[in-house]
Design a protein around this motif. Structure first.
Motif, PDB file in Angstrom:
ATOM      1  N   LEU A  19       8.918  23.006 -24.874  1.00  0.00           N
ATOM      2  CA  LEU A  19      10.170  23.100 -25.630  1.00  0.00           C
ATOM      3  C   LEU A  19      11.336  22.535 -24.816  1.00  0.00           C
ATOM      4  O   LEU A  19      12.188  21.817 -25.346  1.00  0.00           O
ATOM      5  CB  LEU A  19      10.445  24.555 -26.019  1.00  0.00           C
ATOM      6  N   THR A  20      11.354  22.853 -23.525  1.00  0.00           N
ATOM      7  CA  THR A  20      12.431  22.368 -22.659  1.00  0.00           C
ATOM      8  C   THR A  20      12.348  20.859 -22.482  1.00  0.00           C
ATOM      9  O   THR A  20      13.371  20.161 -22.497  1.00  0.00           O
ATOM     10  CB  THR A  20      12.368  23.067 -21.290  1.00  0.00           C
ATOM     11  N   LEU A  21      11.138  20.347 -22.326  1.00  0.00           N
ATOM     12  CA  LEU A  21      10.956  18.897 -22.188  1.00  0.00           C
ATOM     13  C   LEU A  21      11.436  18.161 -23.433  1.00  0.00           C
ATOM     14  O   LEU A  21      12.103  17.122 -23.345  1.00  0.00           O
ATOM     15  CB  LEU A  21       9.487  18.572 -21.916  1.00  0.00           C
ATOM     16  N   ARG A  22      11.122  18.700 -24.606  1.00  0.00           N
ATOM     17  CA  ARG A  22      11.555  18.051 -25.850  1.00  0.00           C
ATOM     18  C   ARG A  22      13.075  18.109 -25.991  1.00  0.00           C
ATOM     19  O   ARG A  22      13.699  17.136 -26.441  1.00  0.00           O
ATOM     20  CB  ARG A  22      10.876  18.706 -27.054  1.00  0.00           C
ATOM     21  N   LEU A  23      13.664  19.236 -25.603  1.00  0.00           N
ATOM     22  CA  LEU A  23      15.121  19.375 -25.657  1.00  0.00           C
ATOM     23  C   LEU A  23      15.802  18.337 -24.776  1.00  0.00           C
ATOM     24  O   LEU A  23      16.750  17.658 -25.195  1.00  0.00           O
ATOM     25  CB  LEU A  23      15.515  20.792 -25.213  1.00  0.00           C
ATOM     26  N   LEU A  24      15.325  18.178 -23.558  1.00  0.00           N
ATOM     27  CA  LEU A  24      15.917  17.213 -22.628  1.00  0.00           C
ATOM     28  C   LEU A  24      15.705  15.778 -23.110  1.00  0.00           C
ATOM     29  O   LEU A  24      16.602  14.939 -22.993  1.00  0.00           O
ATOM     30  CB  LEU A  24      15.315  17.400 -21.240  1.00  0.00           C
ATOM     31  N   ALA A  25      14.518  15.507 -23.659  1.00  0.00           N
ATOM     32  CA  ALA A  25      14.234  14.153 -24.154  1.00  0.00           C
ATOM     33  C   ALA A  25      15.160  13.792 -25.302  1.00  0.00           C
ATOM     34  O   ALA A  25      15.621  12.646 -25.407  1.00  0.00           O
ATOM     35  CB  ALA A  25      12.772  14.053 -24.580  1.00  0.00           C
ATOM     36  N   ARG A  26      15.447  14.755 -26.189  1.00  0.00           N
ATOM     37  CA  ARG A  26      16.359  14.486 -27.305  1.00  0.00           C
ATOM     38  C   ARG A  26      17.760  14.134 -26.814  1.00  0.00           C
ATOM     39  O   ARG A  26      18.490  13.399 -27.475  1.00  0.00           O
ATOM     40  CB  ARG A  26      16.438  15.702 -28.237  1.00  0.00           C
ATOM     41  N   GLU A  27      18.134  14.653 -25.638  1.00  0.00           N
ATOM     42  CA  GLU A  27      19.455  14.368 -25.084  1.00  0.00           C
ATOM     43  C   GLU A  27      19.469  13.105 -24.234  1.00  0.00           C
ATOM     44  O   GLU A  27      20.481  12.773 -23.624  1.00  0.00           O
ATOM     45  CB  GLU A  27      19.922  15.563 -24.240  1.00  0.00           C
TER      46      GLU A  27
END
Length: 240
Positions: A19-27
């Motif tokens: 979840l954290t990896l996807r959040l950072l990738a979206r940013e």
């Protein structure tokens, strides 16, 4: 800031890690996941890591030990510790051994991003050599900005005085014209390591810059406010 910024998420819980990896990738960040300290060591041995999101409770070597080891080696990436523990002692120890910030789980995704950006602003120049800014003459409508002298000249040749913050803000717009820029991007480019997650300096500088450019601020001038998006510099820019 996100360009070429690499964040390692050292977290043994695969759901939280993903979840954290996807959040950072979206940013726009480049993020890599590590389930434990040895996995982080293997990645860090092959490439530069700018920031580590570090879980305290890891299998084998725990987060406190890894943070202490990173700081003992001198410099190293910024560290934001994440933990389900709410004990103040854990937070204090983490900060004392060199963590740059601390966030308890469960965390608000927006707060995590704000803290990541704030830490990167404070530390981004510690590991990257400064490069001299090019001398340019930038023309937009009836204005010309000389980046060497930092002078803004109007159509009549008169010079409009800019503060350092106003100059940095205008230069950010001129280098990214006709493109929506978020408030976080403008903070990164103008305030850098001195900015906090709730810094309002950009708002003050924007209001002053608009007045100096004769922009009424109602959407008809050079700098348009994009609701929910940021700001758009409407004029075309030419390099002379």
């Amino acid at each position: 800031m996100a360009d070429n910024t690499v964040i390692a998420v050292v977290e043994d819980d695969p759901e939280i890690r993903d979840l954290t990896l996807r959040l950072l990738a979206r940013e726009g960040f480049e993020a890599v996941g590590c389930p434990d300290a040895p996995a982080f060591d293997r990645i860090a041995g092959r490439r530069r890591i700018d920031l580590v999101l570090l879980d305290l409770m890891l299998p084998g070597e725990d987060g406190l030990s890894l943070c202490r080891r990173l700081r003992a080696s001198g410099g190293g990436p910024a560290v934001v510790m994440l933990t389900a523990k709410g004990d103040d002692i854990d937070r204090i120890v983490g900060l004392e051994i060199g963590a740059d910030d601390y966030l308890p789980k469960p965390f608000n995704p927006r707060e995590l991003l704000a803290r990541v950006r704030a830490v990167l602003r404070r530390t981004r120049h510690d590991h990257r050599p400064a490069t001299p800014a090019p001398h340019e003459m930038l023309r937009f409508e009836d204005w010309t900005l000389d980046t060497g002298s930092r002078e803004l000249a109007g159509a009549d040749g008169g010079v409009t005085q800019l503060t350092g913050g106003e100059y940095d803000l205008l230069l950010s717009f001129l280098r990214h014209p006709q493109r929506v820029l978020s408030r976080d991007q403008l903070l990164d480019w103008t305030r850098g390591r001195n900015a906090g997650p709730y810094d309002r300096a950009v708002d003050v500088q924007l209001s002053r810059l608009r007045r100096k450019l004769g922009d009424p601020g109602d959407g008809s001038g050079l700098i348009r406010t994009v609701r929910g998006g940021g700001y758009l510099f409407t004029a075309k820019v030419r390099r002379l």
